[in-house]
Design a protein around this motif. Structure first.
Motif, short mmCIF file in Angstrom:
data_model
loop_
_atom_site.label_atom_id
_atom_site.label_comp_id
_atom_site.label_asym_id
_atom_site.label_seq_id
_atom_site.Cartn_x
_atom_site.Cartn_y
_atom_site.Cartn_z
N PRO A 1 28.95 29.30 -37.33
CA PRO A 1 29.86 28.31 -36.73
C PRO A 1 29.33 27.74 -35.43
O PRO A 1 29.52 26.57 -35.13
CB PRO A 1 31.16 29.09 -36.53
N ALA A 2 28.67 28.57 -34.61
CA ALA A 2 28.15 28.09 -33.33
C ALA A 2 27.10 27.00 -33.54
O ALA A 2 27.07 26.00 -32.82
CB ALA A 2 27.56 29.25 -32.52
N LEU B 1 37.31 27.63 -27.31
CA LEU B 1 37.08 26.95 -28.59
C LEU B 1 37.12 27.98 -29.71
O LEU B 1 36.40 28.98 -29.68
CB LEU B 1 35.73 26.23 -28.58
N MET B 2 37.97 27.71 -30.71
CA MET B 2 38.10 28.60 -31.87
C MET B 2 37.66 27.83 -33.11
O MET B 2 38.10 26.71 -33.36
CB MET B 2 39.55 29.05 -32.04
N VAL B 3 36.75 28.43 -33.88
CA VAL B 3 36.30 27.85 -35.14
C VAL B 3 36.70 28.80 -36.25
O VAL B 3 36.24 29.95 -36.30
CB VAL B 3 34.78 27.61 -35.15
N ASN B 4 37.61 28.32 -37.12
CA ASN B 4 38.16 29.18 -38.18
C ASN B 4 38.69 30.49 -37.62
O ASN B 4 38.47 31.58 -38.16
CB ASN B 4 37.11 29.45 -39.27
N GLY B 5 39.37 30.38 -36.48
CA GLY B 5 40.04 31.54 -35.89
C GLY B 5 39.16 32.44 -35.08
O GLY B 5 39.64 33.44 -34.55
N GLN B 6 37.86 32.09 -34.92
CA GLN B 6 36.95 32.93 -34.18
C GLN B 6 36.46 32.19 -32.94
O GLN B 6 36.14 31.00 -33.01
CB GLN B 6 35.74 33.33 -35.05
N PRO B 7 36.36 32.85 -31.77
CA PRO B 7 35.86 32.17 -30.57
C PRO B 7 34.37 31.85 -30.73
O PRO B 7 33.60 32.66 -31.25
CB PRO B 7 36.09 33.21 -29.46
N VAL B 8 33.96 30.67 -30.27
CA VAL B 8 32.58 30.21 -30.40
C VAL B 8 32.11 29.70 -29.04
O VAL B 8 32.83 28.98 -28.36
CB VAL B 8 32.47 29.09 -31.46
#
Length: 577
Positions: free
Chosen positions: A20-21, A74-81
């Protein structure tokens, strides 16, 4: 006010499909390029294409990629990035102003949809709100695979808040009224009498207060004077800098990280603005014509570009030279770009006049030189009568110099034709190996006279290319002549040929004096003589290598050189197979 955000939880296996990052940073890069450059710019095309490829892989399983902010993270699909802080701050501001909770990119997202989404997101959020918000813009553009979720709020009414306050008060009062069973209540103690300060104590306190006030006033005055001096210094420096920028002849433009022009001096506005309108504060791609945007965009930081800007007629045509540099803050983050613009129209006109003059003079000289060469040939052949050995020697020397001068004139004419775009190549299927062998054989006598050994490292099997045989022979002759000129007696010259990756590379390697690293960039300039390590008697016109480079590039190829002082040089030119 309580803010909630929708979160999507990924399984462990799904998180391994993509990073995601990486995707979010590629999205930031594409968004930045869309803000900076026109839609047709190569940087926009490349970055959006790369992002779309990553998203196709990430969304292949039918899932969606959702990103939003929770407590400024910033959360991408519920995960911090983690991502570029400056880009995160800019995007978070967009989300806050537009009241966006999250954006989801869904399976089936087309390239055109992704590009349209980035263009919408590159618009200032205030303008998007005036157009009805990002969600409406998405709907108007028919972006069916991009979903925008608004931020959801939970409100606490005044009645609920008052009830909570009354409840806490009642609870506090009741806790104070409950007697403790462990110990009996003690009788209330009488308050001690308040002692009044004596006149001496009051006098000392007043003295302390006065000293404190005096010290505070002194500190404030010192700080005020310090800031006044600093402010005057900064004002003077700013005034000096503004005066320099207003009066400098070159155009200077500073572009912010969001693609807006944050500074432009009068010379730049005169070169770039539309009908004299101010360009400071405007978006780069909105305020300038496309050819002007190309002057300011792309290229490496030390690159120098020349762009011809067409006018209504030949009189208004301009040629601009741009030198760009990236602006970074103390932490090394890119915060913008500065461009220095020069109007080199007059210089180009002078160069064109000079080239035309050289071409005309060369053309006028060629005819009498040909006549002299032919007549000398007739005399040497004794067609016009018998000559003795001394006469023959002097006439041969004259004929050799006339031939050398003729070659120089022909090189000048060829360069002039190439620069004017008038050189026509007569391409045909030709065995490149046969051309190399014939060129080497033509130099055999000179190699033998100087004691130089020549090696040809390639197979006998023919290799046919579509090329102009005469021009490529001229390239080979120039390279072999240079190698012969700069290689000492008893040296070696090696000619190799390799075909790979759709290219055929011909390399001429010598064991000569070599070229200094600082001179390698100059040897392909016209009339350039690199004389630091030049052997005695090794003179030239400085036209062979520039002409060689132009002929190779005219064939769609390229030429490069590697060299080491005292060990020799290798010139390699490549042609399409």
């Amino acid at each position: 006010m309580r803010i909630y955000d929708r979160q999507v939880i990924m399984t462990k296996n799904e998180s391994l499909i993509y990073d995601p990052a990486t995707i979010i940073n590629k999205l930031f890069l594409a968004l930045q390029n869309v803000r900076f450059y026109p839609p047709a710019h190569s940087l926009v095309q490349e970055s959006v294409t790369e992002l779309h490829k990553l998203l196709q892989t990430a969304l292949a399983s039918g899932k969606e990629l959702s990103f939003g902010f929770v407590e400024s993270k910033l959360m991408v699909n519920g995960q911090p990035v983690a991502a570029d802080p400056s880009q995160l701050k800019s995007l978070a501001r967009h989300f806050e102003i537009l009241q966006i909770g999250s954006v989801a990119l869904q399976h089936g997202l087309a390239f055109a949809e992704l590009r349209s989404f980035l263009e919408a997101l590159a618009v200032k959020p205030e303008k998007l709100n005036e157009a009805g918000g990002l969600k409406k813009v998405m709907a108007d553009r028919a972006l069916n695979h991009v979903r925008v979720d608004g931020a959801r709020y939970g409100r606490i009414t005044r009645q609920e808040l008052a009830a909570d306050v009354d409840y806490l008060k009642a609870l506090r009062m009741s806790s104070q009224q409950i007697p403790s069973p462990a110990a009996p209540a003690a009788p209330a103690a009488a308050e001690p009498p308040v002692r009044q300060p004596s006149p001496e104590e009051l006098k000392e306190l007043y003295a302390i207060r006065d000293r404190f006030q005096a010290e505070l006033d002194r500190k404030v005055n010192d700080a005020t004077r310090k800031y006044q001096v600093e402010n005057k210094r900064l004002s003077f420096e700013k005034g000096t800098m503004d005066s320099i920028m207003r009066n400098v002849g070159e155009g200077v433009v500073v572009i912010g990280n969001d693609g807006n022009i944050i500074m432009a001096n009068p010379a730049a506005e005169k070169l770039l603005s539309k009908q004299g309108k101010a360009i400071v504060g405007q978006a780069l791609k909105d305020s300038l014509r496309e050819e002007h945007s190309l002057v300011l965009s792309g290229g490496s930081p030390d690159a120098i570009k020349e762009i011809e800007v067409a006018g209504k007629d030949e009189e208004t045509r301009r040629v601009l030279r741009s030198s760009n540099a990236v602006v970074e803050d103390l932490d090394g983050r890119t915060i913008g770009m500065v461009s220095v613009l020069s109007d080199i129209t007059k210089m180009k006109e002078v160069e064109q006049l000079k080239s035309d003059f050289v071409a005309n003079v060369s053309h006028e000289l060629r005819s009498p030189l040909v006549a002299i060469q032919k007549n000398l040939g007739l005399i040497l052949d004794q067609t016009a009568g018998v000559i003795n050995d001394n006469q023959k020697e002097f006439l041969s020397l004259a004929k050799n110099n006339v031939e050398r001068l003729t070659r120089l004139i022909n090189d000048l004419l060829d360069l002039s034709k190439i620069e004017a775009g008038k050189l026509e190549l007569k391409k045909a299927k030709t065995d490149i190996k046969a051309l190399v062998r014939n060129a080497v054989m033509a130099f055999t006598g000179w190699f033998r006279e100087k004691g130089i050994t020549a090696h040809m490292d390639f197979a006998e099997a023919p290799l046919e290319l579509e090329l102009d045989a005469d021009k490529i022979s001229q390239v080979l002759n120039n390279l072999l002549s240079n190698a012969l000129k700069f290689t000492p007696p008893k040296g070696e010259i090696r000619i190799s040929l390799n075909a790979a990756d759709g290219l055929v590379a011909v390399a001429v390697t010598d064991t000569g004096v070599g070229i200094a690293p600082g001179d390698i960039r100059r040897i392909f300039n016209k009339f350039e003589q690199v004389s630091a390590n030049q052997p005695i008697g090794a003179t030239g016109t400085g036209l062979g290598l520039p002409l060689t480079k132009e002929i190779v590039e005219k064939h769609g190829g390229s030429i490069r050189v590697t060299s080491e002082i005292g060990k020799g040089s290798t010139f390699t030119f490549s042609l399409p197979a």
